[in-house]
Design a protein around this motif. Structure first.
Motif, PDB file in Angstrom:
ATOM      1  N   TYR A 133       0.828  -1.208   0.000  1.00 58.99           N
ATOM      2  CA  TYR A 133       0.000   0.000   0.000  1.00 58.99           C
ATOM      3  C   TYR A 133       0.860   1.253   0.000  1.00 58.99           C
ATOM      4  N   ARG A 134       1.941   1.232   0.768  1.00 62.14           N
ATOM      5  CA  ARG A 134       2.846   2.377   0.830  1.00 62.14           C
ATOM      6  C   ARG A 134       3.483   2.657  -0.534  1.00 62.14           C
ATOM      7  N   ASN A 135       3.848   1.598  -1.255  1.00 57.10           N
ATOM      8  CA  ASN A 135       4.435   1.764  -2.588  1.00 57.10           C
ATOM      9  C   ASN A 135       3.432   2.392  -3.554  1.00 57.10           C
ATOM     10  N   HIS A 136       2.171   1.910  -3.515  1.00 60.16           N
ATOM     11  CA  HIS A 136       1.127   2.507  -4.349  1.00 60.16           C
ATOM     12  C   HIS A 136       0.954   3.987  -4.004  1.00 60.16           C
ATOM     13  N   GLY A 183      -3.738  12.341  -4.848  1.00 57.55           N
ATOM     14  CA  GLY A 183      -2.784  11.235  -4.896  1.00 57.55           C
ATOM     15  C   GLY A 183      -3.069  10.184  -3.833  1.00 57.55           C
ATOM     16  N   ILE A 184      -3.418  10.638  -2.637  1.00 58.90           N
ATOM     17  CA  ILE A 184      -3.744   9.705  -1.551  1.00 58.90           C
ATOM     18  C   ILE A 184      -5.008   8.909  -1.898  1.00 58.90           C
ATOM     19  N   VAL A 185      -6.028   9.623  -2.400  1.00 57.58           N
ATOM     20  CA  VAL A 185      -7.278   8.956  -2.785  1.00 57.58           C
ATOM     21  C   VAL A 185      -7.024   7.983  -3.934  1.00 57.58           C
ATOM     22  N   LYS A 193       3.963   6.318  -5.218  1.00 59.74           N
ATOM     23  CA  LYS A 193       3.929   6.597  -6.654  1.00 59.74           C
ATOM     24  C   LYS A 193       2.790   7.550  -7.004  1.00 59.74           C
ATOM     25  N   SER A 194       1.629   7.296  -6.422  1.00 57.89           N
ATOM     26  CA  SER A 194       0.458   8.099  -6.739  1.00 57.89           C
ATOM     27  C   SER A 194       0.587   9.540  -6.242  1.00 57.89           C
ATOM     28  N   THR A 195       0.992   9.714  -4.993  1.00 59.79           N
ATOM     29  CA  THR A 195       1.105  11.074  -4.453  1.00 59.79           C
ATOM     30  C   THR A 195       2.202  11.872  -5.160  1.00 59.79           C
ATOM     31  N   SER A 196       3.302  11.228  -5.518  1.00 61.93           N
ATOM     32  CA  SER A 196       4.383  11.912  -6.238  1.00 61.93           C
ATOM     33  C   SER A 196       3.884  12.404  -7.590  1.00 61.93           C
ATOM     34  N   PHE A 197       3.201  11.509  -8.310  1.00 63.44           N
ATOM     35  CA  PHE A 197       2.710  11.852  -9.642  1.00 63.44           C
ATOM     36  C   PHE A 197       1.674  12.972  -9.577  1.00 63.44           C
ATOM     37  N   TRP A 198       0.658  12.813  -8.716  1.00 67.61           N
ATOM     38  CA  TRP A 198      -0.434  13.781  -8.688  1.00 67.61           C
ATOM     39  C   TRP A 198      -0.019  15.125  -8.089  1.00 67.61           C
ATOM     40  N   THR A 199       0.878  15.121  -7.131  1.00 66.90           N
ATOM     41  CA  THR A 199       1.361  16.391  -6.576  1.00 66.90           C
ATOM     42  C   THR A 199       2.089  17.196  -7.651  1.00 66.90           C
ATOM     43  N   LEU A 200       2.945  16.521  -8.414  1.00 66.93           N
ATOM     44  CA  LEU A 200       3.666  17.182  -9.496  1.00 66.93           C
ATOM     45  C   LEU A 200       2.700  17.633 -10.595  1.00 66.93           C
ATOM     46  N   ALA A 201       1.744  16.759 -10.960  1.00 65.53           N
ATOM     47  CA  ALA A 201       0.801  17.084 -12.034  1.00 65.53           C
ATOM     48  C   ALA A 201      -0.044  18.303 -11.687  1.00 65.53           C
ATOM     49  N   GLN A 221      -0.048  31.248  -3.126  1.00 67.80           N
ATOM     50  CA  GLN A 221      -1.327  30.678  -2.696  1.00 67.80           C
ATOM     51  C   GLN A 221      -1.864  29.686  -3.729  1.00 67.80           C
ATOM     52  N   VAL A 222      -1.760  30.071  -4.998  1.00 70.12           N
ATOM     53  CA  VAL A 222      -2.241  29.195  -6.070  1.00 70.12           C
ATOM     54  C   VAL A 222      -1.444  27.899  -6.082  1.00 70.12           C
ATOM     55  N   MET A 223      -0.114  28.020  -6.007  1.00 69.97           N
ATOM     56  CA  MET A 223       0.745  26.837  -6.023  1.00 69.97           C
ATOM     57  C   MET A 223       0.485  25.944  -4.823  1.00 69.97           C
ATOM     58  N   LEU A 224       0.357  26.567  -3.644  1.00 64.16           N
ATOM     59  CA  LEU A 224       0.091  25.801  -2.429  1.00 64.16           C
ATOM     60  C   LEU A 224      -1.243  25.077  -2.530  1.00 64.16           C
ATOM     61  N   GLY A 225      -2.265  25.782  -3.053  1.00 65.53           N
ATOM     62  CA  GLY A 225      -3.595  25.191  -3.171  1.00 65.53           C
ATOM     63  C   GLY A 225      -3.603  23.984  -4.096  1.00 65.53           C
ATOM     64  N   PHE A 226      -3.005  24.139  -5.286  1.00 60.16           N
ATOM     65  CA  PHE A 226      -2.995  23.025  -6.246  1.00 60.16           C
ATOM     66  C   PHE A 226      -2.099  21.882  -5.773  1.00 60.16           C
ATOM     67  N   THR A 227      -1.021  22.213  -5.059  1.00 56.83           N
ATOM     68  CA  THR A 227      -0.148  21.164  -4.532  1.00 56.83           C
ATOM     69  C   THR A 227      -0.871  20.332  -3.472  1.00 56.83           C
TER      70      THR A 227
END
Length: 366
Positions: A11-14, A70-72, A17-25, A57-63
């Motif tokens: 679960y941690r591996n999933h 990513g968690i979901v 990967k997911s949080t890294s990808f979605w945070t960057l996206a 603020q915009v960057m913080l909000g989208f991040t």
């Protein structure tokens, strides 16, 4: 306890990967959105809302939105892969995940916007159904849909090529043949012909599916890679050191055997048989190269692969489930204590030279 740790690690591996990808996206989308609004002719941001539309603020909000999505997404992906994927088609699986992420995105966005407005002392301006009425939110939904689809494709392609192989193909590591030292294991179903005749081709195919699904659940734990499936045979490979570590290249086989034995009732109720496998293990220098254009894949060439297949073929002759070459066994004994039975110099089918092989019958505890 061990099962809980393995589930937590998967679960941690999933999640990672997911949080890294979605945070960057989402952070990238925040940058595009901020500068697009700033550059759009006719759009004016009132000074009273400067705090909300500030770059930070915009960057913080989208991040934050990306992190939460990513968690979901990671949680949903893990749950579907673990419990749902085998029951539905891949297309429906992806569609359901996208819908769940959509709903989560709406709630997460509303929460983040609400918190942002309250921190800056503004009244929350959004009403029920705001996301449907606010056309400026539609590009976010389309972006998430497309990004989710891309992420799913990347995951599917990565699983197709095997762990870490897709990235190596992208950077062209094996565009030209390279020499590597690897360990191979050929795993084959015992009495496959008689089982196939007894079950029929449909039930037999389902049996192989279930067996290899159980095998796949063990691959990461023992640092292995699935090279290919050929009928009722699986070819497993290790980086040489990974195969030696903790005796992974033999422990995987015994763990697979134990898993099948533990599921005895499941296999008996479904197929009327408990599958048993035999395996051959060998290692050494081989050549690795990309092959094909229409159906590109990574291929291993060399005597090691052929010899491993022949070693596995000798399991029936010596009536043991696992055979290993003496060369690899002696290398492993430099790090681990292993009890084996020496069968002598054996001339394997199709080989000119004899090879020393050993049988490992009982799993040794660390």
């Amino acid at each position: 306890m061990k099962l809980s740790k393995r589930i937590l690690r998967e679960y941690r591996n999933h999640l990672w990967k997911s949080t890294s990808f979605w945070t960057l996206a989402m952070a990238l989308f925040g940058i595009f959105r901020y500068y697009a609004i700033s550059a759009e002719v006719g759009i004016h941001i009132e000074d009273s809302y400067a705090g909300v539309y500030d770059m930070r603020q915009v960057m913080l909000g989208f991040t934050v939105v990306g992190l939460c999505v990513g968690i979901v997404y990671g949680t949903v992906e893990y749950f579907f892969d673990k419990y749902v994927l085998r029951k539905i088609t891949l297309g429906i699986n992806i569609l359901l995940q996208v819908i769940i992420v959509f709903v989560a995105l709406i709630f997460i966005s509303e929460l983040v916007i609400n918190i942002s407005y309250r921190i800056n002392g503004y009244q929350f301006p959004l009403e029920i159904g705001w996301w449907y009425k606010d056309r400026s939110f539609w590009p976010v939904l389309l972006y998430v849909a497309f990004t989710s689809f891309v992420f799913s494709l990347v995951v599917i392609v990565s699983e197709k090529f095997g762990k870490g192989i897709f990235f190596k193909l992208l950077i062209g590591k094996y565009k030209y043949p390279k020499e590597e030292q690897r360990i191979f294991m050929f795993v084959d179903l015992k009495s496959s012909t008689s089982i196939a005749e007894h079950l029929g081709h449909l039930k037999y195919s389902q049996l192989i599916q279930d067996c290899f699904y159980d095998l796949n659940e063990l691959v990461d734990k023992y640092q292995a890679e699935i090279y290919q499936y050929v009928g009722d045979e699986a070819v497993i490979s290790w980086n040489f050191q990974n195969g030696l570590n903790n005796r992974n290249c033999i422990e995987l086989f015994f763990a697979f055997q134990k898993k099948l034995d533990d599921k005895h009732n499941f296999y008996m109720n479904k197929f009327g048989v408990t599958p048993q496998f035999k395996a051959g293990v060998h290692g050494g220098k081989i050549m690795v190269a990309e092959v094909g254009v229409i159906k590109k894949e990574l291929a291993y060439h060399g005597d090691v692969v052929n010899t491993t297949s022949r070693i596995q073929g000798a399991c029936n002759l010596y009536k043991v489930p696992l055979l290993i070459s003496e060369m690899l066994l002696e290398t492993m004994r430099e790090q681990h204590s292993i009890v084996s039975h020496f069968f002598g110099d054996v001339k394997l089918k199709g080989k000119l030279k004899e090879i020393k092989i050993h049988g490992i019958i009982v799993q040794q505890q660390h």
